[in-house]
Scaffold this active site. Structure first.
Site, PDB file in Angstrom:
ATOM      1  N   GLU A   1       0.808  -1.239   0.000  1.00  0.00           N
ATOM      2  CA  GLU A   1       0.000   0.000   0.000  1.00  0.00           C
ATOM      3  C   GLU A   1       0.832   1.277   0.000  1.00  0.00           C
ATOM      4  OE1 GLU A   1      -2.804  -0.524   3.204  1.00  0.00           O
ATOM      5  OE2 GLU A   1      -3.843  -2.145   2.162  1.00  0.00           O
TER       6      GLU A   1
ATOM      7  N   GLU B   1      -5.724 -10.718  -2.007  1.00  0.00           N
ATOM      8  CA  GLU B   1      -6.586 -10.605  -0.821  1.00  0.00           C
ATOM      9  C   GLU B   1      -8.065 -10.583  -1.209  1.00  0.00           C
ATOM     10  OE1 GLU B   1      -5.290  -7.490   1.848  1.00  0.00           O
ATOM     11  OE2 GLU B   1      -3.193  -7.751   1.296  1.00  0.00           O
TER      12      GLU B   1
HETATM   13  C1  GLA Z   1      -4.780  -4.997   4.034  1.00  0.00           C
HETATM   14  C2  GLA Z   1      -3.519  -5.805   4.343  1.00  0.00           C
HETATM   15  C3  GLA Z   1      -3.818  -7.189   4.808  1.00  0.00           C
HETATM   16  C4  GLA Z   1      -4.950  -7.219   5.810  1.00  0.00           C
HETATM   17  C5  GLA Z   1      -6.150  -6.585   5.164  1.00  0.00           C
HETATM   18  C6  GLA Z   1      -7.426  -6.706   5.952  1.00  0.00           C
HETATM   19  O1  GLA Z   1      -5.292  -5.216   2.805  1.00  0.00           O
HETATM   20  O2  GLA Z   1      -2.668  -5.879   3.222  1.00  0.00           O
HETATM   21  O3  GLA Z   1      -2.656  -7.730   5.380  1.00  0.00           O
HETATM   22  O4  GLA Z   1      -4.571  -6.572   6.991  1.00  0.00           O
HETATM   23  O5  GLA Z   1      -5.841  -5.229   4.939  1.00  0.00           O
HETATM   24  O6  GLA Z   1      -7.278  -6.775   7.298  1.00  0.00           O
END
Ligand code: GLA
Length: 411
Positions: free
Chosen positions: A200, A308
């Site tokens: 991020e 994710e």
């Molecule tokens: C982000 C992080 C993950 C996780 C998610 C949701 O996307 O990259 O590691 O913490 O949030 O909790």
């Protein structure tokens, strides 16, 4: 363990891209088809199972018998690894344990490999939980994604201690970052197949390509990304290195991320791929938008991981994410709204996996969780039961599961 999320995490998306789900369901991925291996069930085999309909959160009474479900890792073996996020405790619990063993060819640590549990203090590490996950993976022949080395939400304060006005401050923080990455990547060398080196880092709006509020950016400016990638490569030149981010399907955000990538590539920084988080909903984004994101990464000779994925059943307005107001009310199981949500979710999952399978650059597809009994979306952006995954709260395959393994299944 869950970290607080950026407030406008998905609000931007929901507010700007209200294309209908149905328009996405034609595929949008350039004619992608499903891999054929392992899939034998069809919607016509329906009926026999009372377990799927009686058990909790599955919506349809006509889902195929769960015992006929193909293993996802086999079904998609020719396409990509099938990943699931997990921490060590959940790997031995029901229904997670059986689902991991049957379906997963990859695991991502939900939290135990982040810098806050591991980096106790400068030069002091706690690998206990992460090593337990490594051990589970090795015992069961499951690959492990390294997640993650550098993230603004899990950056212990000791990295940044010191006088920021000191001329040596930047060198001090750089050395700490390099040492942390060197030690951690070395520890897991041969045990993970890739690392989300930086998580991020992309700016939230047009004011900067970078997330300028990150303590890493504050301390080191944009250079921290290149420093981290080079340190990871030096520690293990064989492991694949990723930048991982959310909203990569949003053209404006992706343009900022691609500008970062272009700059890194110009400098010769080691980078193998982009991780697309894809915390999305049933009505956003379109599969075509995701397809374009994958193409933009391919144009830079990088590989794609879906890292994710979860599909919220709530298509909340932007205000839900910027101020937790206007969030949609709980949808309860057994209602027509729930049935409609499961159907929309299945169609969204199908559209996306069709796109993923059409791209040979997609090497790994991970859902953020295993089954609906354990999801961060039960408390984010508000506390409200969500059902974002492929398996219901009892671990039975949902419509979404059948939609991705069986083109003839009608959700
Ligand atoms: C982000 C992080 C993950 C996780 C998610 C949701 O996307 O990259 O590691 O913490 O949030 O909790």
């Amino acid at each position: 363990m869950r970290e607080a999320q950026p407030l406008n995490r998905r609000g931007l998306l929901v507010g700007t891209a209200a294309m209908t789900l149905l328009s996405a369901c034609g595929g949008g991925g350039g004619g992608g088809s499903f891999s054929s291996g392992g899939s034998s069930s069809s919607s016509s085999s329906s009926s026999s199972s009372s377990s799927s309909s009686s058990s909790s959160s599955s919506s349809s009474s006509s889902l195929p018998d769960p015992s006929t479900a193909p293993a996802l890792k086999t079904h998609f073996a020719a396409n990509f690894k099938i990943g699931m996020a997990a921490d060590p405790a959940i790997t031995s619990q029901s229904p997670s344990n059986a689902l991991l063993l049957k379906h997963a060819s990859s695991i991502t640590a939900e939290s135990v490999m982040k810098a806050d549990p591991i980096g106790v203090s400068e030069g002091v590490y706690n690998f206990t939980q992460a090593d337990a996950l490594v051990s589970f993976c090795q015992t069961n022949g499951i690959a492990l994604r390294g997640h993650n080395l550098v993230w603004h939400q899990t950056a212990p304060n000791w990295f940044f201690a010191g006088n920021t006005a000191d001329p040596g401050y930047k060198a001090l923080v750089t050395a700490r970052l390099q040492k942390y990455i060197t030690d951690v990547v070395t520890h897991f060398k041969g045990q993970v197949y890739c690392w989300d080196v930086v998580n991020e880092c992309t700016g939230e709006d047009a004011s900067s390509n970078y997330r300028t509020s990150s303590p890493w950016y504050t301390a080191l400016g944009p250079d921290y990304i290149e420093i981290a990638l080079r340190a990871a490569y030096a520690a293990d030149p064989t492991v694949a290195l990723f930048i991982n981010d959310y909203s990569t399907e949003d053209p404006a955000k992706r343009a900022r991320l691609m500008a970062i990538v272009d700059d890194l590539q110009k400098k010769g920084a080691p980078l193998n791929g982009i991780g697309h988080q894809l915390h999305i909903s049933t009505s956003y984004p379109t599969a075509a938008a995701v397809d374009q994101a994958l193409k933009d990464v391919e144009a830079r000779s990088l590989i794609n991981h879906v890292t994710e994925l979860d599909i919220s059943i709530y298509n909340d307005p932007a205000s839900c994410y910027t101020g937790a107001s206007g969030c949609l009310a709980q949808i309860n199981t057994g209602t027509s709204a729930f049935t409609a949500a499961m159907q929309a979710q299945a169609l969204q999952y199908r559209a996306l996996y069709t796109v993923f399978a059409a791209h040979s650059s997609v090497k790994s597809v991970t859902t953020w969780g295993i089954a609906d009994n354990h999801t961060w979306l039960d408390t984010y952006p508000v506390t409200r039961t969500n059902y974002p995954l492929l398996f219901d709260t009892s671990g039975n395959p949902k419509s979404a599961f059948w939609a991705i393994v069986d083109p003839s299944f009608t959700p």
